[in-house]
Enzyme design. Sequence first.
Site, PDB file in Angstrom:
ATOM      1  N   GLU A 306       0.637  -1.473   0.025  1.00  0.00           N
ATOM      2  CA  GLU A 306       0.701  -0.139   0.083  1.00  0.00           C
ATOM      3  C   GLU A 306       1.025   1.232   0.418  1.00  0.00           C
ATOM      4  OE1 GLU A 306      -3.931  -1.573   2.404  1.00  0.00           O
ATOM      5  OE2 GLU A 306      -2.844  -0.417   3.101  1.00  0.00           O
ATOM      6  N   HIS A 325      -7.687   1.722   1.058  1.00  0.00           N
ATOM      7  CA  HIS A 325      -7.794   1.477   1.915  1.00  0.00           C
ATOM      8  C   HIS A 325      -8.405   2.018   3.336  1.00  0.00           C
ATOM      9  CE1 HIS A 325      -5.429  -0.440   5.576  1.00  0.00           C
ATOM     10  NE2 HIS A 325      -6.764  -0.509   6.103  1.00  0.00           N
TER      11      HIS A 325
END
Length: 361
Positions: A306, A325
């Site tokens: 990420e 996210h």
Amino acid sequence: MLGRRRILLLDAAPGDLLGVELERLLGHGLAVTLNLRRVTDRATARAAWGGRVGFTDFDPFDEAALIAETLRDGGHQAVKSRAGVPLRAAFLAAAAGDATASGAAGTAAGPLRVIGRAGAGTDHVDLAAAARRGVVVTHTPGSNADAVAEFALAQLLALTRDLVGHNTAAHRGDWRSPAAPARALSELTLGILGPGRIGRALAGRARALGLTVQGLGRGPAGEHGLRRTDALTALLATSDVVSVHLPLTAGTRGLIGRRELALLRPGAILLNTARGGIVDEWALADALRDPGHPLAAAAVDTFEHEHAAFDSPLFGLPNALLTPHVAGMTRSAMAEAAVRCADHVAALLDGRPDGVPVATG
């Protein structure tokens, strides 16, 4: 002495919640160093808070820079993270030093003693290394439960009615009718993998919309309206939608792989708002590419890699709904997490651990 205790905010609360977080920390008598790297309007932040807080600007995902900033000017006794900055053994060794030589959390000066996470997950912290160094790790379990549950429900609704596909076609001027009518929610069974705070919040919302809800996890049958299954294989084989709500641990990493995906009902949907490492992304991508696979679509909000390292084999797949996210990012959830985290850090630095949630691994 209280003012000498310093906290480094690796990534502050966004927007006007920054002020809420800073006021809470300052109200506890902490000396705050604010990392401006992820602050949208840095000039305004400097003008508003100059003289009350210190400033720095660095990439917290750069471990060397993170260590240097944590140790700067005598060191910080606490660091706070929101976005899951990795805090591994090398960082802890440098920032915390020898716990036996410097005393417990609550020392007014000295090396790192507390890590605060404005959120529930602590898989970004090497908890064993933290324990060895005498660093206490606190977090805010449940602060974003409603936000994540609402987001998972939005994923479910978007995929069961193919909203993304219809939107894409409509933007092309293509009046597309579905090949087959969608099933009503009352025809679907939702399987919740890990019915903790988030799973229970999702279960209540899903039941209110008419879904049958079952869960794999601790607790008696019928609790929170959940029908219990006794094995992962049974949950996968009897659910039309599976929603993942587990922490990432050694036991859950790779829990959903090729074998597990093959057990799903034909036309099944998988939702993951938990952690990327729980679902094998390569196996998931292969399943979504295969028109004969029982998995029809997936919604993924968390990934193995990420932030600046964001990468996934799911990129470009039309039946994969991908988001960065953001499931827990509602205003109320982020405000609660920021305030609770500030309170927890201050209590631990004060030597008042009673009632403060601590992650032990």
